[in-house]
Scaffold this active site. Structure first.
Site, PDB file in Angstrom:
ATOM      1  N   SER A  22      31.968  45.089  90.482  1.00  0.00           N
ATOM      2  CA  SER A  22      33.121  44.230  90.715  1.00  0.00           C
ATOM      3  C   SER A  22      33.171  43.815  92.181  1.00  0.00           C
ATOM      4  O   SER A  22      32.688  44.533  93.067  1.00  0.00           O
ATOM      5  CB  SER A  22      34.407  44.970  90.337  1.00  0.00           C
ATOM      6  OG  SER A  22      35.545  44.261  90.753  1.00  0.00           O
ATOM      7  N   HIS A  54      53.195  74.501  80.052  1.00  0.00           N
ATOM      8  CA  HIS A  54      54.254  75.508  80.214  1.00  0.00           C
ATOM      9  C   HIS A  54      55.644  74.895  80.016  1.00  0.00           C
ATOM     10  O   HIS A  54      56.033  74.615  78.895  1.00  0.00           O
ATOM     11  CB  HIS A  54      54.144  76.230  81.558  1.00  0.00           C
ATOM     12  CG  HIS A  54      52.879  77.024  81.709  1.00  0.00           C
ATOM     13  ND1 HIS A  54      52.570  78.085  80.877  1.00  0.00           N
ATOM     14  CD2 HIS A  54      51.845  76.904  82.566  1.00  0.00           C
ATOM     15  CE1 HIS A  54      51.399  78.579  81.229  1.00  0.00           C
ATOM     16  NE2 HIS A  54      50.932  77.883  82.247  1.00  0.00           N
TER      17      HIS A  54
END
Length: 765
Positions: free
Chosen positions: A163, A548
């Protein structure tokens, strides 16, 4: 289970004919109606004009078509299956005992609280990264049983042109400038100043007494409604599971959404592998210590150990009760026999044997996953940020050893260890750590030929994690926190400081990779295992799901926000039982009953689990301790698939073609073994009732929910939070329903009485 609903009139039977065939008025319909009633079809029937009765099944459709001498088009076949499924659901609904609670009238305080909740949800929408093409835009893609169906050669490098876009670092965040003449710039939705302002606003709102009371009341109501649902419908759910052929808990897809690669094997497996290498390759040079190279045999002789002496107790890697609230001692359990040199040889990929032992051990773990077929994992491997070449070393290890399995995808974990690297002189400031982590990723995205192995590995990376001991004391950052280039203190950065800069660079990287047609990478950190509540606020703003989250039990407001936003919680109760929270006090069963999106994971099987299948062991202990039913276990397993980063096509095959939808539309009991009754109950509560309740309070604070925050005078211009126009205040909405008018007058009278009461109190005082 109940009488079928009466079929609709004949005019409602008719379906559209295929474009290639003429749709005649009555001949085809007469043929099918006659065949459905057992009457021989007329000879002059026209093929292609097919109508099907409302309750006709898939097989009867083919029988009718065969009797009429016609072939059923695919579109009509799908339509018939949908109608048959709808008829089945109607029969189930007739037996469904729905738990309904009346809505109480909202007073002024409740409306203000709902407005605050809505404002916090809008802040999440502002910051959260969303793929440009979500599941809704990819319904046309075919299903895939395993990821290799999409890419048969995942380790093959396929070059793509470089790119011409450019990128550079601005205040710790990478910006990508388009080179197509448009002048577009990829950057996060806001600066660090904006993020910390929004974070502190959520912290202020969540600490208010009325917000806590409202959230606690709603959560308790949700939990009691679930208990009533189980009491009334558990037997019906069990019968629905029994009616589903072939499927049970053992052969539904289960994904271990939180597991660390260095501890992915159980203790007996590691012991067997070490003994095997000591017996077969004793003369392999494995380490350089004390100025000389040592073979594997010499290493064990220096430790006064033989193959016969080794056992699980000698390895001493199992977590025990002495590790409670001792994260430092828990990390030492990664050393076999308490020796760091054995960890470097067997559980590290950056050593003089180029991680060959760990690669062979990983392949054996992959073989165990593939033998079980229905168990999958997202193994986490570490990038530390000490040097930029870490990415090339890790990619070379993965690609050269061909570490690929259809039952695994990779995640990258970043330990929050800036203070350790600073004290040892490895890096000078936090900006250098950010550069080491993200510059190679932007470089390989712009030009894959610069790092071909890294380009291949990134195609299998689905997420970034952020790990370390959350219980360490830290100072909460403010909006005036220094930029990373100025953070050269010996003290570690706060959790939310790490979270913003990792998220911001990942946001820009994902936008760049989307533009290049490459896969994106989610941000899924550890949060809420311990520490301050601002960890969970940061995760609420930036993440799709977290690992968690047990500290949500300390904040009713955040728990309610996680419920409404359906943020995934990848919970590990056995791991928490070892380190931070006793198993019987774990909030997982209450989170699950209240409707939070929870899944079970293992975290560290090497230290915690004792069986060959640690994920099944996790489910087994939870089922026994908390009395979870098979429906509960299968729903948790389904949540794990939704939380995971496996490809969209695989989720379509494992759950349902419309898995992203809520309720029964996003479920297939023949694939997930979750009854539609359970999903219908979750759907009635979650996507309908709660957002509607919150929306009723929108605009109550005088437009606070839609008023843009004032920008810092020195802050960079950021992208708009949303392209949607703000909602009008609730008082300006026209009210046409008589009941709604009556409710509006009641609210108005209540406000006036409150005003008058305050005025009389003031005069009396």
């Amino acid at each position: 289970t109940g009488a079928m609903p009466p079929p609709p009139p004949a005019a409602a039977y008719r379906t559209h004919a295929p474009p290639s065939l003429p749709h005649n008025g009555g001949a085809g319909g007469a043929v099918v109606a006659a065949a459905a009633q057992g009457v021989p079809p007329a000879r002059h029937a026209q093929p292609g004009d097919i109508a099907v009765a409302h309750a006709a099944s898939h097989s009867s459709l083919h029988q009718i078509a065969a009797a009429a001498g016609m072939q059923v088009p695919v579109s009509i076949e799908v339509e018939a299956s949908k109608k048959a499924r709808a008829a089945t659901e109607s029969a189930e609904l007739a037996e469904f005992s729905r738990v309904i609670t009346p809505e109480s009238m909202m007073n002024t305080e409740t409306e203000e609280v709902c407005s605050m909740v809505n404002e916090m949800l809008e802040l999440r929408k502002k910051w959260l990264f969303k793929d440009a093409f979500g599941p809704e835009q990819r319904v046309h893609e075919p299903e895939a049983t395993v990821p290799s169906d999409l890419n048969p050669n995942p380790m093959e490098y396929r070059p793509i042109p470089a790119s011409q876009d450019t990128y550079h670092m601005v205040d710790g965040v990478m910006e990508v400038h388009m080179n197509d003449g448009s002048g577009d710039v990829f950057r996060p939705p806001g600066t660090a100043y904006d993020f910390f302002v929004d974070m502190h606003k959520i912290l202020r709102y969540s600490a208010l007494g009325p917000v806590k009371s409202f959230a606690h009341h709603r959560l308790m109501l949700l939990e009691q409604k679930f208990n009533l649902h189980v009491m009334l419908n558990s037997d019906k759910e069990f019968l629905a599971q029994k009616a589903a052929p072939h499927r049970d808990f053992y052969n539904v897809r289960k994904v271990d959404t939180h597991i660390h690669h260095s501890a992915c094997m159980h203790q007996k497996h590691l012991l067997r592998f070490i003994k095997s290498k000591l017996r077969k390759e004793p003369d392999e040079v494995v380490i350089f210590r004390d100025g000389k190279y040592l073979t594997l045999k010499e290493v064990f002789e220096s430790l006064n150990l033989t193959s016969y002496d080794l056992n699980v107790d000698t390895l001493d890697m199992h977590a025990d009760k002495t590790l409670f609230h001792r994260f430092d001692k828990f990390n030492l359990k990664y050393n076999p026999c308490g020796q760091s040199r054995l960890r470097e040889i067997f559980i590290k990929q950056d050593n003089i044997i180029h991680g060959r032992f760990l690669a062979e051990l990983t392949k054996e773990v992959f073989s165990d996953y593939e033998a079980s077929k229905y168990q999958h994992a997202e193994l986490r491997i570490s990038i530390y940020g000490r040097k930029a070449m870490e990415w090339d070393i890790l990619a070379a290890w993965v690609v050269s050893h061909n570490l690929y399995s259809d039952n695994n995808v990779w995640m990258i974990q970043i330990p929050r260890l800036y203070n350790v690297y600073k004290e040892t002189g490895i890096i000078n400031d936090f900006q250098q750590m950010i550069d080491n982590i993200f510059e190679p990723l932007f470089e390989v995205t712009r030009d894959p030929s610069s790092h071909p192995q890294l380009h291949v590995m990134l195609s299998q990376v689905v997420g970034f994690d952020m790990v370390d001991d959350e219980s360490k004391p830290e100072r909460r950052p403010t909006k005036h926190a220094p930029v990373p280039a100025e953070w050269n203190s010996k003290h570690n950065c706060a959790y939310s400081y790490y979270a913003y800069y990792i998220y911001a660079n990942l946001f820009t990287l994902n936008k760049f990779r989307e533009r290049r047609g490459l896969n994106t990478i989610a941000f899924r950190p550890h949060a809420g295992e311990a520490g301050d509540i601002d960890h969970l606020v940061s995760a609420f703003m930036l993440c799709e799901n977290i690992a968690h989250g047990i500290n949500l039990r300390k904040s009713p407001c955040l728990q309610y926000l996680y419920y409404v936003a359906q943020i995934g919680l990848c919970m590990s109760p056995l791991s928490n039982n070892t380190l931070f929270l006793d198993y019987h006090r774990n909030p997982l069963p209450s989170f699950f009953a209240r409707g939070l999106s929870v899944s079970l994971s293992t975290d560290d099987p090497l230290q915690i689990h004792l069986t060959k299948e640690p994920l099944v062991e996790e489910y087994s202990v939870a089922a026994q301790v908390w009395k979870l039913s098979t429906t509960d276990l299968c729903e948790i397993a389904r949540n794990g698939v939704l939380h995971s980063g496996f490809p969209h096509a695989c989720k379509k095959h494992w759950i349902c073609p419309d898995y992203y939808k809520s309720g029964p539309e996003g479920n297939d009991i023949h694939r997930t073994n979750v009854p539609n009754l359970r999903l219908r109950f979750r759907c009635v509560r979650r996507p309908l009732a709660e957002p509607r309740l919150v929306e009723r309070g929108r605009g109550r604070l005088g437009g606070a929910a839609t008023r843009p925050a004032q920008a810092h005078p020195h802050a960079r211009a950021s992208q708009p939070a949303s392209q949607h126009p703000p909602h009008p205040p609730a008082s300006n909405l026209p009210v046409t329903d008589p009941k709604a008018k009556r409710r509006s007058w009641q609210v108005l009278m209540h406000e006036q009485r409150s005003c008058l009461g305050w005025l009389f109190s003031a005069i009396r005082w």
